[in-house]
Design a protein around this motif. Sequence first.
Motif, PDB file in Angstrom:
ATOM      1  N   PHE A 244      18.597  -0.132 -35.395  1.00  0.00           N
ATOM      2  CA  PHE A 244      18.090   1.225 -35.264  1.00  0.00           C
ATOM      3  C   PHE A 244      18.567   2.037 -36.458  1.00  0.00           C
ATOM      4  O   PHE A 244      19.493   1.651 -37.160  1.00  0.00           O
ATOM      5  CB  PHE A 244      18.553   1.876 -33.959  1.00  0.00           C
ATOM      6  N   SER A 245      17.914   3.169 -36.660  1.00  0.00           N
ATOM      7  CA  SER A 245      18.293   4.049 -37.757  1.00  0.00           C
ATOM      8  C   SER A 245      19.393   4.996 -37.285  1.00  0.00           C
ATOM      9  O   SER A 245      19.192   5.846 -36.424  1.00  0.00           O
ATOM     10  CB  SER A 245      17.084   4.859 -38.227  1.00  0.00           C
ATOM     11  N   LEU A 246      20.554   4.826 -37.878  1.00  0.00           N
ATOM     12  CA  LEU A 246      21.708   5.604 -37.468  1.00  0.00           C
ATOM     13  C   LEU A 246      21.486   7.101 -37.704  1.00  0.00           C
ATOM     14  O   LEU A 246      22.038   7.940 -36.998  1.00  0.00           O
ATOM     15  CB  LEU A 246      22.917   5.095 -38.258  1.00  0.00           C
ATOM     16  N   GLY A 247      20.648   7.424 -38.690  1.00  0.00           N
ATOM     17  CA  GLY A 247      20.415   8.823 -39.014  1.00  0.00           C
ATOM     18  C   GLY A 247      19.749   9.613 -37.911  1.00  0.00           C
ATOM     19  O   GLY A 247      19.755  10.854 -37.943  1.00  0.00           O
ATOM     20  N   ARG A 248      19.188   8.929 -36.921  1.00  0.00           N
ATOM     21  CA  ARG A 248      18.501   9.603 -35.829  1.00  0.00           C
ATOM     22  C   ARG A 248      19.447  10.032 -34.711  1.00  0.00           C
ATOM     23  O   ARG A 248      19.033  10.702 -33.764  1.00  0.00           O
ATOM     24  CB  ARG A 248      17.423   8.688 -35.246  1.00  0.00           C
TER      25      ARG A 248
ATOM     26  N   ARG B 167      43.716  15.558 -40.518  1.00  0.00           N
ATOM     27  CA  ARG B 167      44.120  14.250 -41.060  1.00  0.00           C
ATOM     28  C   ARG B 167      42.944  13.281 -41.141  1.00  0.00           C
ATOM     29  O   ARG B 167      42.915  12.426 -42.029  1.00  0.00           O
ATOM     30  CB  ARG B 167      45.213  13.625 -40.175  1.00  0.00           C
ATOM     31  N   PHE B 168      41.998  13.396 -40.224  1.00  0.00           N
ATOM     32  CA  PHE B 168      40.852  12.487 -40.182  1.00  0.00           C
ATOM     33  C   PHE B 168      39.606  13.247 -40.632  1.00  0.00           C
ATOM     34  O   PHE B 168      39.451  14.436 -40.365  1.00  0.00           O
ATOM     35  CB  PHE B 168      40.615  11.966 -38.770  1.00  0.00           C
ATOM     36  N   THR B 169      38.696  12.512 -41.292  1.00  0.00           N
ATOM     37  CA  THR B 169      37.447  13.111 -41.748  1.00  0.00           C
ATOM     38  C   THR B 169      36.284  12.177 -41.453  1.00  0.00           C
ATOM     39  O   THR B 169      36.313  10.999 -41.822  1.00  0.00           O
ATOM     40  CB  THR B 169      37.485  13.392 -43.262  1.00  0.00           C
ATOM     41  N   PHE B 170      35.276  12.741 -40.813  1.00  0.00           N
ATOM     42  CA  PHE B 170      34.054  12.004 -40.491  1.00  0.00           C
ATOM     43  C   PHE B 170      33.061  12.169 -41.626  1.00  0.00           C
ATOM     44  O   PHE B 170      32.909  13.264 -42.179  1.00  0.00           O
ATOM     45  CB  PHE B 170      33.462  12.592 -39.205  1.00  0.00           C
ATOM     46  N   SER B 171      32.370  11.084 -41.981  1.00  0.00           N
ATOM     47  CA  SER B 171      31.289  11.196 -42.965  1.00  0.00           C
ATOM     48  C   SER B 171      30.230  10.142 -42.656  1.00  0.00           C
ATOM     49  O   SER B 171      30.465   9.235 -41.865  1.00  0.00           O
ATOM     50  CB  SER B 171      31.801  11.033 -44.394  1.00  0.00           C
ATOM     51  N   ARG B 172      29.070  10.294 -43.272  1.00  0.00           N
ATOM     52  CA  ARG B 172      28.014   9.307 -43.048  1.00  0.00           C
ATOM     53  C   ARG B 172      27.238   9.076 -44.336  1.00  0.00           C
ATOM     54  O   ARG B 172      27.183   9.949 -45.207  1.00  0.00           O
ATOM     55  CB  ARG B 172      27.062   9.704 -41.946  1.00  0.00           C
TER      56      ARG B 172
ATOM     57  N   ARG C 239      26.855   5.753 -30.300  1.00  0.00           N
ATOM     58  CA  ARG C 239      25.843   6.775 -30.557  1.00  0.00           C
ATOM     59  C   ARG C 239      25.629   7.612 -29.301  1.00  0.00           C
ATOM     60  O   ARG C 239      25.665   7.102 -28.176  1.00  0.00           O
ATOM     61  CB  ARG C 239      24.524   6.140 -31.003  1.00  0.00           C
ATOM     62  N   GLN C 240      25.388   8.903 -29.517  1.00  0.00           N
ATOM     63  CA  GLN C 240      25.163   9.777 -28.378  1.00  0.00           C
ATOM     64  C   GLN C 240      23.781   9.535 -27.812  1.00  0.00           C
ATOM     65  O   GLN C 240      22.790   9.612 -28.526  1.00  0.00           O
ATOM     66  CB  GLN C 240      25.319  11.250 -28.786  1.00  0.00           C
ATOM     67  N   ILE C 241      23.730   9.246 -26.525  1.00  0.00           N
ATOM     68  CA  ILE C 241      22.446   8.950 -25.887  1.00  0.00           C
ATOM     69  C   ILE C 241      22.070   9.990 -24.841  1.00  0.00           C
ATOM     70  O   ILE C 241      20.914  10.054 -24.416  1.00  0.00           O
ATOM     71  CB  ILE C 241      22.445   7.536 -25.261  1.00  0.00           C
ATOM     72  N   TYR C 242      23.014  10.831 -24.412  1.00  0.00           N
ATOM     73  CA  TYR C 242      22.722  11.903 -23.465  1.00  0.00           C
ATOM     74  C   TYR C 242      23.059  13.242 -24.099  1.00  0.00           C
ATOM     75  O   TYR C 242      24.179  13.428 -24.583  1.00  0.00           O
ATOM     76  CB  TYR C 242      23.521  11.732 -22.180  1.00  0.00           C
ATOM     77  N   PRO C 243      22.134  14.191 -24.067  1.00  0.00           N
ATOM     78  CA  PRO C 243      22.471  15.524 -24.562  1.00  0.00           C
ATOM     79  C   PRO C 243      23.621  16.099 -23.744  1.00  0.00           C
ATOM     80  O   PRO C 243      23.710  15.862 -22.539  1.00  0.00           O
ATOM     81  CB  PRO C 243      21.179  16.326 -24.342  1.00  0.00           C
TER      82      PRO C 243
END
Length: 124
Positions: free
Chosen positions: A26-30, A66-71, A97-101
């Motif tokens: 799947f496309s992670l960007g979605r 201390r932690f940084t998220f990136s994509r 991946r988040q599947i529920y709002p």
Amino acid sequence: VQLQASGGGLVQPGGSLRLSCAASGFSLGRYAIGWFRQAPGKGREGVSCERQGGGGEYYADSVRGRFTFSRDNTKNTVYLQMNSLKPEDTAVYYCARQIYPSTSDCESFDYGSWGQGTLVTVSS
């Protein structure tokens, strides 16, 4: 549909690691992606999660600063840069991946497509 975390290892206190989470099927960007961890004998904890709709990222109090998220959507991969690591950061780290709002930040029950985690051990 799978997410695979990698990049864990043994590091001394104060050291750094960069975890990667690669998506297949799947496309992670979605999707909004979250990083979670589970220490021995403890429940799963949300570490850093993207907020849907471009709302930035959530960080747990224990890792903020201390932690940084990136994509990198071109590589279908997200990262967690972990600096100034402490022994209490020792855990198996997972991405999902988040599947529920949700109006809540980084709750594991809103996430799916859990892959195998990667072990981070912070010890001298």
